[in-house]
Scaffold this motif. Structure first.
Motif, PDB file in Angstrom:
ATOM      1  N   LEU A  84     -33.844  62.015  44.410  1.00 54.76           N
ATOM      2  CA  LEU A  84     -35.072  62.165  45.197  1.00 54.76           C
ATOM      3  C   LEU A  84     -36.265  62.608  44.342  1.00 54.76           C
ATOM      4  O   LEU A  84     -37.336  61.997  44.428  1.00 54.76           O
ATOM      5  CB  LEU A  84     -34.830  63.135  46.354  1.00 54.76           C
ATOM      6  CG  LEU A  84     -35.953  63.253  47.372  1.00 54.76           C
ATOM      7  CD1 LEU A  84     -36.190  61.923  48.077  1.00 54.76           C
ATOM      8  CD2 LEU A  84     -35.657  64.330  48.372  1.00 54.76           C
ATOM      9  N   PRO A  85     -36.126  63.635  43.491  1.00 53.27           N
ATOM     10  CA  PRO A  85     -37.283  63.973  42.637  1.00 53.27           C
ATOM     11  C   PRO A  85     -37.646  62.863  41.643  1.00 53.27           C
ATOM     12  O   PRO A  85     -38.844  62.640  41.359  1.00 53.27           O
ATOM     13  CB  PRO A  85     -36.832  65.228  41.877  1.00 53.27           C
ATOM     14  CG  PRO A  85     -35.747  65.802  42.692  1.00 53.27           C
ATOM     15  CD  PRO A  85     -35.108  64.662  43.389  1.00 53.27           C
ATOM     16  N   VAL A  86     -36.645  62.129  41.153  1.00 48.85           N
ATOM     17  CA  VAL A  86     -36.935  61.016  40.251  1.00 48.85           C
ATOM     18  C   VAL A  86     -37.714  59.944  40.974  1.00 48.85           C
ATOM     19  O   VAL A  86     -38.685  59.379  40.449  1.00 48.85           O
ATOM     20  CB  VAL A  86     -35.617  60.472  39.634  1.00 48.85           C
ATOM     21  CG1 VAL A  86     -35.871  59.179  38.858  1.00 48.85           C
ATOM     22  CG2 VAL A  86     -34.959  61.506  38.753  1.00 48.85           C
ATOM     23  N   TYR A  87     -37.321  59.640  42.201  1.00 50.43           N
ATOM     24  CA  TYR A  87     -38.005  58.632  42.995  1.00 50.43           C
ATOM     25  C   TYR A  87     -39.425  59.068  43.355  1.00 50.43           C
ATOM     26  O   TYR A  87     -40.377  58.265  43.305  1.00 50.43           O
ATOM     27  CB  TYR A  87     -37.206  58.355  44.275  1.00 50.43           C
ATOM     28  CG  TYR A  87     -37.827  57.301  45.158  1.00 50.43           C
ATOM     29  CD1 TYR A  87     -37.806  55.959  44.790  1.00 50.43           C
ATOM     30  CD2 TYR A  87     -38.462  57.656  46.337  1.00 50.43           C
ATOM     31  CE1 TYR A  87     -38.396  55.006  45.586  1.00 50.43           C
ATOM     32  CE2 TYR A  87     -39.030  56.711  47.140  1.00 50.43           C
ATOM     33  CZ  TYR A  87     -39.000  55.380  46.778  1.00 50.43           C
ATOM     34  OH  TYR A  87     -39.583  54.433  47.563  1.00 50.43           O
ATOM     35  N   ILE A  88     -39.609  60.341  43.651  1.00 57.26           N
ATOM     36  CA  ILE A  88     -40.952  60.853  44.004  1.00 57.26           C
ATOM     37  C   ILE A  88     -41.849  60.842  42.762  1.00 57.26           C
ATOM     38  O   ILE A  88     -43.054  60.554  42.863  1.00 57.26           O
ATOM     39  CB  ILE A  88     -40.844  62.250  44.627  1.00 57.26           C
ATOM     40  CG1 ILE A  88     -40.163  62.168  45.989  1.00 57.26           C
ATOM     41  CG2 ILE A  88     -42.205  62.906  44.770  1.00 57.26           C
ATOM     42  CD1 ILE A  88     -39.908  63.491  46.647  1.00 57.26           C
ATOM     43  N   MET A  89     -41.337  61.162  41.592  1.00 59.43           N
ATOM     44  CA  MET A  89     -42.131  61.236  40.382  1.00 59.43           C
ATOM     45  C   MET A  89     -42.576  59.834  39.916  1.00 59.43           C
ATOM     46  O   MET A  89     -43.580  59.731  39.210  1.00 59.43           O
ATOM     47  CB  MET A  89     -41.333  61.901  39.240  1.00 59.43           C
ATOM     48  CG  MET A  89     -40.974  63.318  39.544  1.00 59.43           C
ATOM     49  SD  MET A  89     -42.371  64.386  39.552  1.00 59.43           S
ATOM     50  CE  MET A  89     -42.480  64.800  37.860  1.00 59.43           C
TER      51      MET A  89
END
Length: 90
Positions: A84-89
């Motif tokens: 999720l943080p990778v996708y948001i970044m």
């Protein structure tokens, strides 16, 4: 002829029935309650320990039954928290 020998006085207690010398209700053994204190303590101790073992067994069985579902949910949650943080970044 055998009756004449008993009545004639030969032998000890001749002529009297054997039960005539024993009064009714006297001399009979009575049943006593045994001292059960130590046995009661041992049974209580064994019962308590058995209950502890059963509680532990139930807990272990519940954890082992829920373990596969928990492992899958934990793995999916970990993947979600990493991706999720990778996708948001990006």
């Amino acid at each position: 002829m055998a009756d004449e020998e008993i009545v004639s006085g030969e032998g000890a207690g001749a002529g009297k029935p054997i039960t005539a010398d024993i009064p009714y209700g006297k001399g009979l053994p009575t049943v006593l309650a045994p001292f059960m204190g130590p046995f009661d303590q041992i049974t209580d101790s064994v019962l308590y320990r058995a209950q502890l073992v059963v509680r532990d067994q139930k807990l272990s069985s519940g954890v082992n039954a829920a373990m596969p579902i928990g492992a899958v949910v934990g793995f999916l949650f970990a993947i979600l928290m990493v991706l999720l943080p990778v996708y948001i970044m990006t």
